[in-house]
Design a protein around this motif. Structure first.
Motif, short mmCIF file in Angstrom:
data_model
loop_
_atom_site.label_atom_id
_atom_site.label_comp_id
_atom_site.label_asym_id
_atom_site.label_seq_id
_atom_site.Cartn_x
_atom_site.Cartn_y
_atom_site.Cartn_z
N THR A 1 0.86 -1.18 0.00
CA THR A 1 0.00 0.00 0.00
C THR A 1 0.90 1.23 0.00
O THR A 1 2.08 1.13 0.34
N PRO A 2 0.35 2.41 -0.40
CA PRO A 2 1.16 3.63 -0.35
C PRO A 2 1.74 3.88 1.05
O PRO A 2 2.87 4.36 1.16
N GLU A 3 1.01 3.51 2.08
CA GLU A 3 1.52 3.72 3.44
C GLU A 3 2.73 2.82 3.70
O GLU A 3 3.72 3.24 4.28
N GLU A 4 2.61 1.58 3.25
CA GLU A 4 3.73 0.65 3.43
C GLU A 4 4.96 1.15 2.67
O GLU A 4 6.09 1.06 3.13
N ARG A 5 4.71 1.69 1.49
CA ARG A 5 5.81 2.24 0.68
C ARG A 5 6.50 3.37 1.44
O ARG A 5 7.71 3.39 1.59
N ASP A 6 5.71 4.30 1.96
CA ASP A 6 6.31 5.46 2.62
C ASP A 6 7.05 5.08 3.90
O ASP A 6 7.99 5.75 4.29
N ALA A 7 6.62 3.99 4.52
CA ALA A 7 7.29 3.56 5.74
C ALA A 7 8.63 2.89 5.42
O ALA A 7 9.47 2.72 6.29
N ASN A 8 8.82 2.53 4.18
CA ASN A 8 10.00 1.76 3.80
C ASN A 8 10.46 2.23 2.43
O ASN A 8 10.49 1.49 1.47
N ILE A 9 10.83 3.52 2.35
CA ILE A 9 10.98 4.17 1.05
C ILE A 9 12.33 3.90 0.38
O ILE A 9 12.44 3.96 -0.84
N THR A 10 13.35 3.58 1.17
CA THR A 10 14.69 3.45 0.59
C THR A 10 14.77 2.50 -0.61
O THR A 10 15.27 2.87 -1.66
N PRO A 11 14.26 1.26 -0.48
CA PRO A 11 14.36 0.37 -1.64
C PRO A 11 13.65 0.95 -2.87
O PRO A 11 14.12 0.77 -4.00
N TYR A 12 12.55 1.66 -2.65
CA TYR A 12 11.83 2.25 -3.78
C TYR A 12 12.70 3.27 -4.52
O TYR A 12 12.78 3.28 -5.74
#
Ligand SMILES: [Zn+2]
Ligand SMILES: [Zn+2]
Length: 913
Positions: free
Chosen positions: A279-290
């Motif tokens: 989810t976008p929230e999960e992405r923002d909580a773990n942004i480095t790999p993105y």
């Protein structure tokens, strides 16, 4: 409300703004810098204009605007470690720039920069700050002009015009050369952007260390030439060189706090998110790999489009490293299968219109990514496990740094690039000895005989030749300062011997047998370039007493100097002698055939395989041509036939070659093929083959035949893989092709003679003969088996008994393993309880087989042990199951002796119980 501009609109807006002000649009140079050995990648807008500022290159325009592809991933400007950790760092990025070459200066540059940012793009004037140069040492004049022009800008806050010293506001290309003050524009994003609010003593200011003030645009005014540490002289012409980080201005204009949230990179991160199902929230909580994956897949796509594929050295290593780094970060998101081609596809959609090379090379980009990911997945897990063991070792020994050599071993055996090893080490609070890694890599390369991994090649005796050149210019012998080079119009040229060099020393006279380097005022010898090898030939004296130098090679040790290398075969050449230099014409004609054929081959590869089949390497020699090109798959025999016959069709059309020099921009616009990594001047030589829409249209400095018919014949000798994603074709033309055909014909004739057939009947006859041979072999085999079974059956009626158990041990003549096994079965059918041991030798190699029935195994008799014991006699060993075992050996002569041991062995085993 103002419409939010897209990234593409912002890039185009910048270019249009300067085009309206008389600027020429110059396309981005390749990421692979042309003709610059000292630079791994183009890392600034300056790179393609460096020679213009140095005065050695001239352009037909004095105002230019561009958006340059840049890569900073190795060497001094290395942002790799920061990529992913924050919102601003990238390996690949774009740099917008406007340029003045001796044309407009500070007033226009400053006025336009202000106009574009505030009027056109509508940035709030009260948020902008500018800086000018004032020397803290007081040695260089302060840039009061720049400050004056800033003060004249409408709506500028005079308190926002600041002075800074050398570190911030004085630009230099190198220790010497063009340099000058610069003026920067910064934007105040607002107090909420400060990330150091809680740091005691922190002051929010321009050029401070927090994130509130952001540098947007740097305007460099080149007005001095630096001669030494303190000596500056004014330049006769002044220049402007500006640079604006594209991602940064897009983030500001789109009102997002991160480069990664712009429409340049957000869709790329969204593709990643869809692939891993977060989810976008999960992405923002773990942004480095993105961020890492978005940045690295963009960089890899651009690199591959510019011809850099994953590999083990230099640029190729970087390409491999960033792909693998992205793959490892993908693992953190649960992406454990190849995913990068899908991410790169989004990159191509975003950037394809501005950089059409991405669209043209889409299939190569996607295929290379997937292949590299697959390759890495095979070794990744094992490599990481081993690394974790090593790191645990470092920790338990109380250390903090992993040995560089061990890190290199991880790369060499598990393909784990140092940068990934470093990432993993740092996640555990440890570090890696990078210098040791580099050293181990260089040593490995030296041992394996490959080229240097990093840095310039060097090692040339350039200084000697520069000194000679200066001497000659002083004496008025070479007024232009350069050796005239014309390998095109004649194969002979006359001139006075200007210099003779032996072992790096300039001499007045050399003698017979000496190895020398000769400089003449002009030469018709071709100097190796674009894959075409150098000419050979001779230089002879035109006066008495005569002398002759056999020229074996030609080289260009420094710009403007061409040296003939050879051996004095007669007489004593002296400086000042008049001489005639002539190229070996036969050899040169062979080379020209191969060069023109190379262009035809390139064109036919495009026709048969597609536009992606681009040149990746080329050798044009007298005896053959070798052509490497990008193509992901093997080439079928049908395709290869199609390519070869296509080239021969082009030869028979007897097209006349059109060789025209023209401006580079026009040639590119007309669709001429330019090669990656080649440096082209403003005026280029173009080779066109074919009428109407040309068959082939290439930029090329090589020598060519007049008509394609001159090539004679073209034959492909081999096709295979040269590197990952790169195929290689070797071919011959002209005389070499004729020789090849003649040789193959003569082989065919000999074969026909042996078969007593005509040439046409050779395939049919050969097939019949081979079929007959096959039949005969099968029959011989059958007969042999029949003989063996007859022999065996005879013995089967007359078997020895040990303790009332039938035991048969015999040698069979010429029985293979299969036959022997059949015979043991036959024995067991006849005797439900018993032991059979057979030996035989085929082609001098002895073999044994032993079978023991189940009931006897229970009584302690094992076929494996039995065969092992007796195999010792024939110098061999073996084993198998308790009921069936076999052995091989060396000494066939001792088979009987071995089998004689069977009865005593069985007896001892059975009575022992
Ligand atoms: Zn601050
Ligand atoms: Zn060429």
């Amino acid at each position: 409300m103002k419409k939010v501009l897209t990234g593409a609109e912002i890039r185009q807006g910048f270019i249009d703004f300067f085009v309206q002000r008389g600027h020429t649009v110059v396309p981005s140079a390749s990421l692979v810098p042309g003709g610059d050995q000292t630079l791994l990648f183009t890392n600034a807008g300056m790179v393609q204009f460096k020679d213009v500022f140095l005065g050695t290159d001239h352009r037909p325009y004095t105002r230019a605007v561009d958006s340059q592809k840049c890569m900073r991933v190795a060497g001094k400007h290395n942002d790799l470690e920061d990529v992913g950790r924050d919102d601003a760092h990238h390996t690949f990025f774009e740099m917008l720039g406007n340029w003045s070459f001796g044309d407009y200066y500070k007033k226009e540059a400053i006025t336009w920069a202000w106009e574009l940012l505030t009027d056109v793009w509508g940035l709030d004037k009260s948020t902008l700050w500018t800086t000018c140069f004032k020397d803290e040492k007081g040695e260089i004049a302060a840039d009061e002009d720049a400050a004056k022009f800033w003060h004249q800008q409408p709506g500028i806050n005079p308190e926002h015009i600041l002075y800074f010293g050398r570190k911030e506001n004085f630009w230099e290309m190198a220790d010497t050369g063009p340099c000058g003050p610069c003026s920067e524009i910064h934007i105040d994003l607002g107090a909420e952007y400060c990330d150091k609010k809680d740091v005691p003593g922190h002051v929010c200011r321009v050029n401070g260390d927090c994130k509130r003030f952001l540098e947007l645009w740097n305007l460099v005014f080149i007005q001095y030439n630096r001669l030494g540490p303190t000596a500056l002289e004014p330049l006769p012409a002044t220049h402007v060189d500006t640079g604006m980080g594209f991602e940064r201005i897009v983030a500001v204009l789109q009102g997002v706090y991160s480069n990664y949230r712009t429409d340049l990179l957000m869709p790329v991160m969204e593709t990643v998110r869809e692939l891993c199902g977060q989810t976008p929230e999960e992405r923002d909580a773990n942004i480095t790999p993105y961020r890492v994956i978005a940045d690295h897949s963009r960089a890899a796509a651009f690199l591959i489009a510019d011809g850099v594929v994953p590999g083990n050295t230099g640029r190729n290593y970087v390409c491999r490293m960033i792909i693998r780094r992205a793959v490892r970060f993908g693992g953190k998101l649960g992406l454990n299968k190849p995913f990068m081609s899908q991410v790169a596809d989004t990159v191509i959609q975003i950037y394809g219109a501005a950089y059409p090379e991405l669209r043209r090379n889409r299939s190569a980009i996607l295929a290379n990514l997937t292949r590299e990911e697959e390759r890495f997945h095979k070794t990744l897990a094992e490599g990481v496990t081993q690394l974790n063991d090593l790191l645990a070792g470092v920790k338990s020994a109380g250390g903090a740094t992993l040995d560089g050599r061990k890190a290199f071993e991880l790369y060499a055996t598990h393909g784990l690039p140092m940068e990934i090893t470093r990432d993993i080490a740092r996640e555990q609070g440890l570090d890696v000895d990078e210098e040791g890694f580099r050293q181990a890599m260089e040593e490995h390369r030296a041992v394996s005989g490959a080229g240097k991994a990093f840095g310039p090649m060097g090692g040339e005796d350039v200084d000697t030749f520069r000194a000679i050149l200066e001497e000659m210019m002083k004496e008025g012998k070479l007024p232009s300062g350069t050796v005239a080079y014309d390998p095109y119009s004649s194969l002979e040229v006359e001139g006075e011997v200007l210099a003779l060099v032996r072992d790096g020393i300039s001499l007045n006279e050399v003698t017979e047998g000496n190895q020398v380097e000769v400089i003449l005022p002009k030469t018709c010898f071709y100097v190796e370039a674009g894959g075409q090898v150098s000419d050979t030939g001779k230089i002879v004296s035109m006066q008495e007493p005569g002398w002759e130098i056999q020229v074996e090679d030609v080289r260009r040790p420094a710009a403007g100097i061409i040296v003939h290398i050879g051996k004095v075969v007669k007489g004593n050449p002296r400086i000042g002698d008049r001489a005639m230099a002539s190229v070996d014409a036969h050899r040169r004609r062979d080379i020209m055939r191969n060069h023109t054929a190379t262009h035809l081959l390139h064109a036919e590869l495009h026709r048969v395989l597609g536009e992606h089949a681009r040149q990746a390497g080329s050798l044009v020699a007298p005896d053959r041509l070798r052509f490497d090109f990008t193509h992901p798959d093997a080439i079928s025999p049908e395709q290869l036939d199609d390519i070869e016959s296509g080239v021969n069709r082009d030869i028979l059309e007897d097209y006349r070659l059109k060789i025209i020099t023209k401006p580079l921009a026009r040639a590119i616009e007309e669709g001429a093929t330019a090669l990656f990594g080649e440096k082209y001047g403003e005026i280029v030589r173009t080779i066109t083959i074919g009428e109407g829409k040309p068959l082939s249209y290439e930029l090329c400095g090589g020598t060519h035949v007049q008509e394609t018919g001159d090539i004679g014949l073209f034959i492909i000798v081999t096709e295979g893989s040269a590197a990952a994603g790169v195929r290689r074709i070797e071919a011959v033309t002209g005389k070499a092709a004729y020789e090849l055909v003649r040789h193959r014909f003569s082989t065919l004739k000999q074969t026909a003679g042996l078969l007593a057939s005509s040439l046409e009947e050779v395939p049919g006859k050969t097939k019949t003969t081979l079929d007959d041979l096959d039949q005969a072999r099968k029959q011989a085999q059958r007969l042999r088996q029949e003989l063996v079974s007859a022999e065996f059956d005879q013995k089967l009626n007359n078997v020895a008994q040990v303790n009332e158990i039938p035991v048969l041990a015999m040698v069979l003549s010429n029985a293979d393993a299969e036959t022997m096994r059949q015979m043991t079965d036959r024995f067991k059918q006849r005797y439900p309880s018993g032991v059979v041991v057979l030996g035989s030798a085929v082609d001098g190699r002895p073999a044994l087989i032993a079978a023991v029935t189940d009931d006897l195994v229970k009584r302690g008799l094992q076929a494996g042990e039995l065969v092992k014991t007796i195999a010792q006699v024939i110098g061999g060993s073996g084993g198998g199951r308790p009921t069936l075992a076999q052995a091989g050996g060396k000494d066939a002569g001792k088979l009987h002796e071995a089998l004689d041991q069977v009865l005593p062995y069985v007896k001892s085993k059975l009575t022992a119980k």
